[in-house]
Design an enzyme around this catalytic site. Sequence first.
Site, mmCIF file in Angstrom:
data_model
loop_
_atom_site.group_PDB
_atom_site.id
_atom_site.type_symbol
_atom_site.label_atom_id
_atom_site.label_comp_id
_atom_site.label_asym_id
_atom_site.label_seq_id
_atom_site.Cartn_x
_atom_site.Cartn_y
_atom_site.Cartn_z
ATOM 1 N N ARG A 24 0.819 -1.214 0.000
ATOM 2 C CA ARG A 24 0.000 0.000 0.000
ATOM 3 C C ARG A 24 0.855 1.268 0.000
ATOM 4 N NH1 ARG A 24 -4.979 -1.857 3.946
ATOM 5 N NH2 ARG A 24 -5.631 -3.551 2.617
ATOM 6 N N SER A 75 -11.727 -1.837 3.707
ATOM 7 C CA SER A 75 -11.029 -1.866 4.987
ATOM 8 C C SER A 75 -10.873 -0.436 5.488
ATOM 9 C CB SER A 75 -9.674 -2.536 4.806
ATOM 10 O OG SER A 75 -8.981 -2.604 6.033
ATOM 11 N N GLU A 145 -7.611 4.036 6.614
ATOM 12 C CA GLU A 145 -7.177 3.593 5.292
ATOM 13 C C GLU A 145 -7.959 4.389 4.242
ATOM 14 O OE1 GLU A 145 -5.032 1.542 2.629
ATOM 15 O OE2 GLU A 145 -5.005 0.761 4.660
#
Length: 152
Positions: A24, A75, A145
Amino acid sequence: STVYCDPQGNVHTLSLEEHNFGYRQSFFKDHPELLILKSVFRLSEGDKAEIKEKMADLARRRRESQPLDKPSAGSTFKRPEGHFAGKLIQDSNLKGFTIGGAQVSEKHAGFVINTGNATCADVLALVEHIKDTVYGNFGVELHREVKILGEE
């Protein structure tokens, strides 16, 4: 390599190493003001049947473990170093906790779902409650996130 343009209109080239790819993570995630003009990728050949099997397995696991039947932004929190956000939220007894129409998923505590009538204020209030509760219980700070549009 990638060719990109900065806000001043200058064109640059980025080498593979400079992309800083990671979990990420990438150069462009840290620089959202840049515009990618062209990118070239070199892939290695794999076994088609093996790749299809792996894709099917990952899709099956995702269906079994994530609340894909309810609207969500995916998420909600990044994985804190040395922990799993979903586990910390679950261990804080927040599965199913609801504010307005926003709820901590019963299926996976790392997801905030819309039960049908959640407002932005409901989701943001629930996210803050989760962060405060987890920090109070474990001293671990959760970071979102998901990105909030319009937020600096």
